[in-house]
Write a protein that holds these residues in place. Structure first.
Motif, mmCIF file in Angstrom:
data_model
loop_
_atom_site.group_PDB
_atom_site.id
_atom_site.type_symbol
_atom_site.label_atom_id
_atom_site.label_comp_id
_atom_site.label_asym_id
_atom_site.label_seq_id
_atom_site.Cartn_x
_atom_site.Cartn_y
_atom_site.Cartn_z
ATOM 1 N N MET A 35 0.801 -1.029 0.001
ATOM 2 C CA MET A 35 -0.125 0.018 0.079
ATOM 3 C C MET A 35 0.805 1.184 0.011
ATOM 4 O O MET A 35 0.222 2.150 -0.168
ATOM 5 C CB MET A 35 -0.896 0.110 1.048
ATOM 6 C CG MET A 35 -1.696 -0.981 1.122
ATOM 7 S SD MET A 35 -2.526 -1.577 2.493
ATOM 8 C CE MET A 35 -3.199 -2.758 2.359
ATOM 9 N N LEU B 196 -3.846 6.235 4.341
ATOM 10 C CA LEU B 196 -4.042 5.407 2.923
ATOM 11 C C LEU B 196 -5.553 5.183 2.865
ATOM 12 O O LEU B 196 -6.228 4.719 3.747
ATOM 13 C CB LEU B 196 -3.107 4.192 2.996
ATOM 14 C CG LEU B 196 -1.721 4.436 3.541
ATOM 15 C CD1 LEU B 196 -1.231 3.879 4.829
ATOM 16 C CD2 LEU B 196 -0.826 3.484 2.547
ATOM 17 N N MET C 176 -8.056 2.979 0.329
ATOM 18 C CA MET C 176 -8.247 1.992 -0.792
ATOM 19 C C MET C 176 -9.400 1.733 -1.352
ATOM 20 O O MET C 176 -10.475 1.833 -0.596
ATOM 21 C CB MET C 176 -7.806 0.453 -0.102
ATOM 22 C CG MET C 176 -6.542 0.389 0.790
ATOM 23 S SD MET C 176 -6.519 -0.999 1.752
ATOM 24 C CE MET C 176 -6.145 -2.383 0.221
ATOM 25 N N GLU D 240 -4.885 3.172 -4.543
ATOM 26 C CA GLU D 240 -4.927 3.748 -3.112
ATOM 27 C C GLU D 240 -4.231 5.332 -3.698
ATOM 28 O O GLU D 240 -3.496 5.610 -4.323
ATOM 29 C CB GLU D 240 -3.704 3.111 -2.326
ATOM 30 C CG GLU D 240 -4.073 1.918 -1.784
ATOM 31 C CD GLU D 240 -3.022 1.314 -0.867
ATOM 32 O OE1 GLU D 240 -3.560 0.852 0.131
ATOM 33 O OE2 GLU D 240 -1.796 1.656 -1.002
ATOM 34 N N GLU E 180 -2.897 8.329 -1.017
ATOM 35 C CA GLU E 180 -2.249 8.505 0.283
ATOM 36 C C GLU E 180 -1.701 9.919 0.484
ATOM 37 O O GLU E 180 -1.277 10.501 -0.323
ATOM 38 C CB GLU E 180 -1.244 7.482 0.315
ATOM 39 C CG GLU E 180 -1.383 6.052 -0.199
ATOM 40 C CD GLU E 180 -0.016 5.250 -0.177
ATOM 41 O OE1 GLU E 180 0.996 5.579 0.266
ATOM 42 O OE2 GLU E 180 -0.278 4.231 -0.989
#
Length: 410
Positions: free
Chosen positions: A13, A234, A236, A359, A361
């Motif tokens: 990630m 983060l 998703m 993702e 972030e």
């Protein structure tokens, strides 16, 4: 996920060189993947089968978000259209349903996940002192992976969590950290305050933000010698064939596209104003921008589902140190990225991937805190769904481009 490092975290990630994805998928690739409806109500019902789930709702619209205290007060998914509306966060249904704890990381999913950097470097919290920087030794701390945050307060639109965390970095220094996390669902009528454009009545919207604070509750000053953590958030999201990430660029900034190997041109295009990155969940890749190279926002547009996602976050106007999460001892451990985007895909050709997600972030600067000191980092997620003619003015205002330009970029 960094070059270390979803995954970038990453784990996937966010950052790196690893093949943790491969290890996780090898453990589940013999099981039949569970197919479920992709609406919010179904995902909430599913979550509640396995874990306590807190729902925040907006009295002015059908917007709602689902939060799991057991997974660090993580915002798992959201909807702009009630229980029958599309579920906008990516969930790892198979892992959740298995009720099994995986080695290294438990990638449950979620649109807003709390982590602490750095992942790599001599200041890493993900490798024990003296360990080799490889997948076999990489471990997400339990406090950021499988252990809960305590629910302190809740209203219809806000929930607050706290957690006392003790981490040891690669140098062997101990960090006593108090983490406080407040999730707020933003009323639809207030979304215009964050994007500078009125929403057409036919545009569906859901927006929320996390206010994340870390405090130094120990006896040692956090500095370049001792090590400094950063707040790392983060998100998703569900990938799609015609999904494009947009990251505005400033000051002639360049893109770091070597986390998992250089990203092919057909998947990454950049000019002096904006970066386009393909987020279809079919090719493992990650990009990043340093503080001076970007602004305090990034986003994506899914042309199939007509979904515009905007992520905004705290980005100081003065130059700051950012942790370097690359695996290994780093010559410049405080020259890392502030902004990242990740696209999942097979770790190597022929191997199964972690999931169909991408993702968005953000990271805070490194926290140079004396005992008793605190630092806060905001991370806001806005989803807007509607016809192109209603979304185009928003895209122009926020990103300075048109939907037509986004669609033909990659």
């Amino acid at each position: 996920m960094r070059k270390c490092i979803l995954y970038g975290a990453l784990f996937l990630m966010a950052c790196g060189q690893r093949t943790q994805q491969q290890e996780q998928t090898q453990q589940t690739d013999k099981k039949e993947t569970i197919t479920r409806p992709d609406n919010f109500g179904a995902d909430v019902a599913f979550l509640k089968e396995y874990v306590e789930t807190v729902i925040l709702t907006d009295s002015t619209s059908k917007a709602a978000i689902a939060i799991v205290p057991a997974w660090q007060g993580r915002v798992m998914t959201s909807t702009a259209a009630g229980n029958d509306g599309r579920s906008l966060g990516w969930l790892n249904h198979d892992l959740i349903a298995s009720k099994k704890t995986q080695p290294h990381i438990n990638a449950y999913g979620g649109e807003d996940r709390f982590w602490l950097g750095p992942e790599g470097s001599q200041n890493s919290f993900y490798f024990a002192p003296g360990d080799t920087f490889d997948l076999a030794h990489w471990q997400v701390p339990a406090a950021l992976d499988t252990e809960p945050f305590k629910l302190i307060s809740k209203t219809k639109g806000t929930v607050t969590f706290e957690r006392d965390i003790q981490l040891t970095n690669y140098k062997g220094h101990v960090f006593d950290i108090k983490a406080t996390r407040t999730i707020t669902l933003i009323a639809r009528r207030d979304v215009r305050n964050y994007i500078g454009v009125d929403l057409h009545k036919n545009v569906q919207a859901v927006a929320f933000h996390s206010a994340n604070t870390i405090s130094n509750t120990g006896h040692h000053k956090w500095d370049t010698a001792y090590g400094m953590p950063s707040i790392w958030i983060l998100g998703m999201f569900v990938a799609a064939e015609k999904n494009t990430v947009m990251i505005p660029v400033r000051n002639g900034g360049t893109v770091n596209d070597h986390y998992f190997g250089k990203v092919p041109e057909e998947r990454l295009q950049a000019n002096e104003k904006i970066v386009y990155f393909k987020a279809d969940g079919k090719y493992r890749s990650k990009i990043g921008l340093k503080q001076h190279a970007g602004y305090n926002y990034l986003g994506s547009y899914d042309a199939v589902h007509k979904l515009l996602t905007i992520v905004q976050f705290t980005l100081p106007t003065t130059a700051q140190r950012y942790v370097n999460s690359s695996w290994g001892i780093q010559s410049f451990p405080f020259n890392g990225d502030a902004i990242n985007a990740y696209n999942d895909g097979p770790p190597v050709e022929g191997q199964p991937q972690l999931g169909n997600f991408y993702e968005l972030e953000s990271s805070s600067p490194a926290a140079a805190l004396k005992p008793g000191g605190s630092m806060e980092h905001y991370h806001r997620t806005i989803h807007l769904s509607g016809d192109d003619k209603h979304l185009d003015p928003i895209v122009k205002k926020v990103f300075g481009v048109t939907l037509a330009e986004i669609k033909k970029a990659l």
